[in-house]
Design a protein around this motif. Structure first.
Motif, mmCIF file in Angstrom:
data_model
loop_
_atom_site.group_PDB
_atom_site.id
_atom_site.type_symbol
_atom_site.label_atom_id
_atom_site.label_comp_id
_atom_site.label_asym_id
_atom_site.label_seq_id
_atom_site.Cartn_x
_atom_site.Cartn_y
_atom_site.Cartn_z
ATOM 1 N N UNK A 110 -6.049 -6.732 -6.565
ATOM 2 C CA UNK A 110 -6.418 -5.820 -5.489
ATOM 3 C C UNK A 110 -5.870 -6.255 -3.997
ATOM 4 N N UNK A 111 -5.900 -7.459 -3.719
ATOM 5 C CA UNK A 111 -5.092 -7.950 -2.491
ATOM 6 C C UNK A 111 -3.665 -7.367 -2.300
ATOM 7 N N UNK A 112 -3.045 -7.578 -3.398
ATOM 8 C CA UNK A 112 -1.488 -7.298 -3.478
ATOM 9 C C UNK A 112 -1.270 -5.689 -3.457
ATOM 10 N N UNK A 113 -2.287 -4.675 -3.848
ATOM 11 C CA UNK A 113 -2.286 -3.560 -3.850
ATOM 12 C C UNK A 113 -2.651 -2.808 -2.600
ATOM 13 N N UNK A 114 -3.599 -3.754 -1.837
ATOM 14 C CA UNK A 114 -4.111 -3.198 -0.547
ATOM 15 C C UNK A 114 -3.131 -3.564 0.370
ATOM 16 N N UNK A 115 -2.596 -4.752 0.227
ATOM 17 C CA UNK A 115 -1.437 -5.113 1.296
ATOM 18 C C UNK A 115 -0.182 -4.114 1.121
ATOM 19 N N UNK A 116 0.250 -3.781 -0.098
ATOM 20 C CA UNK A 116 1.292 -2.712 -0.233
ATOM 21 C C UNK A 116 0.997 -1.386 0.204
ATOM 22 N N UNK A 117 -0.410 -0.754 -0.012
ATOM 23 C CA UNK A 117 -0.991 0.162 0.583
ATOM 24 C C UNK A 117 -0.775 0.317 2.004
ATOM 25 N N UNK A 118 -1.381 -0.762 2.768
ATOM 26 C CA UNK A 118 -1.306 -0.579 4.082
ATOM 27 C C UNK A 118 0.101 -0.741 4.678
ATOM 28 N N UNK A 119 0.913 -1.606 4.106
ATOM 29 C CA UNK A 119 2.450 -1.500 4.461
ATOM 30 C C UNK A 119 3.126 -0.379 4.309
ATOM 31 N N UNK A 120 2.952 0.451 3.423
ATOM 32 C CA UNK A 120 3.465 1.871 3.256
ATOM 33 C C UNK A 120 2.954 2.687 4.168
ATOM 34 N N UNK A 121 1.635 2.862 4.155
ATOM 35 C CA UNK A 121 0.842 3.790 5.029
ATOM 36 C C UNK A 121 1.375 3.662 6.393
ATOM 37 N N UNK A 122 1.543 2.551 6.938
ATOM 38 C CA UNK A 122 1.778 2.465 8.406
ATOM 39 C C UNK A 122 3.265 2.139 8.841
ATOM 40 N N UNK A 123 4.200 1.869 7.932
ATOM 41 C CA UNK A 123 5.466 1.242 8.318
ATOM 42 C C UNK A 123 6.486 1.921 7.450
ATOM 43 N N UNK A 124 6.273 3.423 6.581
ATOM 44 C CA UNK A 124 7.146 3.634 5.718
ATOM 45 C C UNK A 124 8.432 4.186 6.402
ATOM 46 N N UNK A 125 8.417 4.771 7.674
ATOM 47 C CA UNK A 125 9.435 5.276 8.223
ATOM 48 C C UNK A 125 10.434 4.039 9.041
ATOM 49 N N UNK A 126 9.973 2.865 8.875
ATOM 50 C CA UNK A 126 10.804 1.720 9.111
ATOM 51 C C UNK A 126 11.521 1.170 7.885
ATOM 52 N N UNK A 127 11.262 1.356 6.777
ATOM 53 C CA UNK A 127 11.825 0.875 5.775
ATOM 54 C C UNK A 127 12.476 1.739 4.903
ATOM 55 N N UNK A 128 13.406 1.127 3.906
ATOM 56 C CA UNK A 128 14.218 2.049 3.037
ATOM 57 C C UNK A 128 13.457 2.608 2.086
ATOM 58 N N UNK A 129 14.051 4.046 1.285
ATOM 59 C CA UNK A 129 13.333 4.567 0.174
ATOM 60 C C UNK A 129 13.122 3.705 -0.810
ATOM 61 N N UNK A 130 13.853 2.674 -1.191
ATOM 62 C CA UNK A 130 13.741 1.656 -2.183
ATOM 63 C C UNK A 130 12.415 0.806 -2.011
ATOM 64 N N UNK A 131 12.493 0.098 -0.591
ATOM 65 C CA UNK A 131 11.268 -0.321 -0.354
ATOM 66 C C UNK A 131 9.892 0.270 -0.482
#
Length: 567
Positions: free
Chosen positions: A89-110
């Protein structure tokens, strides 16, 4: 207990284990109990895999049986599966927060990797949109918010940490925050989002693909109990209370729900804390049967509790005595007074609690079981205090013989061999009371460190209150009005500084001026005369004329003689 043929074990990767099974923790099982040490070991094993220092990790055994609904009821393995669910659950939540707030700063693959982690965890954990979760914890016992363990767990897994009120739910929240903190720290070692996502993916894949468990799925609940007890009879990874509970559930047969209700009533009073439950059972067993070390507790009980009737009697006793035990553990004086409805007994228990004395617990449980009155208990407890003060406080002898001796007395009370107050006290005197000559000799050189808090403070306060023979108990203990001070510092030999005869109690409002007046006999004498305590007025004359080793020794000798009368 008869043995059974252990079924062929099945080997699972963690990912497949969750994907292919629905696990349920029955209400009669112990609660989630992993704390920092176990979670830390879990995390370190995962990091070793993610870093490539090992190829796989064996995560241990799981014992289940498949119930008529097709769910795997967990008899052993709840701690591993609960911790695993929280980690996922923690891994999922960290992935969700990272994608939600930083997807414009990362590559499509990430971004794809982060979405894959979220998707896979949802597939493993399930429980959303009315689907059955892969792991359901105990239902029934509710906290003050009306949540049972499963409801709290579901909220934690799907919504993050919430306020916890019980020991098991506090452990769940602590595990979540531990994983959250360490995963975040691990991925943030990289300065780029590509590196951070790659690290999270390493941790996730190492866990779901390279952590292995062996699951033994028994053909029946009875067989699962026997397998569990056979595998864990040495109690290496479990508290004694946990394997004892399993034994009692096994003995109960068709009455398992009733037995579980009784156990839960006891567990609830002790905040579902396995350590406290174990200590309570050990104390009870010392009173009823014999004193054993914790590591031998299960073995001793299982040899005596061999059928459902004996197991039921055991649970009835625990239910009857658990409220009393919680009072002995350190309840404040006002609660002790309400519980015992006897001021003298409440004060005795309070004093022993302040001194951190627990050796007497079996005697109190035995007295209660045999129906002795509160006034009878007061007389017995006075003898207990006298023995403890002589044995431990004055003579500084070890506690082993005292613990054993009190347990023997408790057993004789429990079985009716000692059936009157006079018989009990005579037996304690004969077996445990230190002789007057030895006590007086030890007291002549008795020193105590004092202190501002804890048992060192309260031991010396108690000694002085009793030796002063004044009505000081309420002011000294309930109100805590006094502070320990040396009668003299520079005027006595360093070796005699902490002699009992060089200590007194002084009102806290007078202490600062008294301590500043080192060497000023007149000022100290005046402050002692202002004290509420009559003995301090007598000390004032000695201090004004000059406190010294001779006066200190004379006071110590007087105390030594008085101690034989008091204790």
């Amino acid at each position: 207990m008869s043995l059974v043929d252990i079924p062929e074990p099945s080997r699972f990767r963690i990912g497949n284990l969750f994907q292919d099974n629905n696990f349920i923790v029955p209400q009669y099982q112990r609660n989630f109990a992993w704390e920092d040490n176990e979670i830390d070991d879990f995390w370190n094993d995962l990091v070793e895999l993610a870093d490539g220092r090992r190829n796989s990790h064996f995560f241990g055994q799981i014992v289940t049986f498949k119930n008529p609904d097709g769910n795997q009821e967990l008899i052993d393995g709840q701690q591993r599966l609960t911790s695993s669910s929280i980690l996922l659950a923690v891994m999922r939540d960290i992935a969700s927060e990272a994608y939600k707030h930083n997807r414009d700063d990362m590559s499509p693959d990430s971004g794809d990797v982060l979405r894959d982690v979220q998707r896979d965890v949802r597939k493993f954990l399930r429980g959303e949109e009315d689907s059955q979760p892969s792991l359901m914890l105990q239902r029934g016992n509710q906290d003050k918010e009306g949540r049972d363990a499963n409801a709290f767990f579901a909220t934690l897994i799907h919504g993050g940490p919430d306020h916890a009120y019980t020991e098991p739910t506090k452990n769940m929240v602590a595990a979540y925050k531990y994983f959250q903190r360490h995963i975040t720290s691990s991925i943030n070692t990289s300065k780029t989002w590509a590196g951070r996502v790659d690290r999270l993916s390493q941790l996730f894949k190492a866990f779901v693909d390279n952590f292995y468990v062996v699951m033994i799925s028994a053909p029946s609940q009875r067989d699962a109990f026997i397998i569990f007890e056979t595998l864990n009879s040495r109690g290496k990874d479990l508290k004694a209370s946990d394997i004892i509970k399993n034994h009692l559930m096994y003995l109960s047969g068709g009455e398992i729900e009733e037995a579980n209700q009784k156990w839960n009533a006891v567990s609830h009073e002790l905040k579902d804390d396995s350590d406290r439950i174990t200590h309570f059972i050990r104390t009870y067993w010392a009173a009823r049967q014999r004193l054993v070390v914790e590591s031998h507790l299960y073995r001793s009980l299982s040899q005596e509790l061999t059928n459902g009737a004996k197991g039921n009697e055991f649970l009835d006793d625990l239910e009857q005595l658990v409220d009393l035990y919680t009072m002995l553990e350190g309840a404040p004086l006002n609660k002790l007074q309400n519980f015992f409805q006897n001021e003298a007994l409440a004060e005795q228990i309070d004093i022993l609690s302040r001194l951190r004395v627990k050796l007497f617990y079996p005697i109190v449980l035995a007295l209660a079981k045999r129906g002795f009155s509160r006034s009878d208990m007061v007389i017995v407890m006075q003898k207990v205090i006298s023995i403890f003060i002589r044995h431990r406080t004055i003579m500084n002898d070890g506690t082993n013989s005292l613990e054993t001796g009190f347990a023997v007395i408790a057993e004789d009370i429990w079985n009716g061999k000692l059936n009157s107050v006079s018989a009990i006290n005579e037996a304690m005197t004969e077996r445990l009371m230190k002789p007057d000559a030895q006590v007086k000799g030890a007291f002549l050189n008795l020193t105590k460190d004092g202190g501002l808090r804890g048992p060192k403070k309260w031991t010396l306060v108690y000694l002085l209150v009793q030796l002063y023979d004044e009505e000081l108990e309420e002011k000294a203990f309930t109100d805590d009005d006094f502070q320990l001070v040396h009668v003299g510092e520079t005027s006595v030999s360093p070796t005699m500084l902490n002699y009992i005869g060089n200590w007194t109690l002084l009102e806290k409002g007078l202490v600062s001026d008294y301590e500043k007046a080192v060497g000023d006999n007149l000022t100290r004498s005046r402050l002692l005369n202002r004290s509420f305590i009559t003995v301090n007025h007598e000390l004032a004359n000695d201090v004004e004329q000059g406190w010294n080793d001779q006066k200190l020794a004379a006071r110590q000798a007087a105390f030594a003689s008085e101690s034989l009368v008091i204790w």
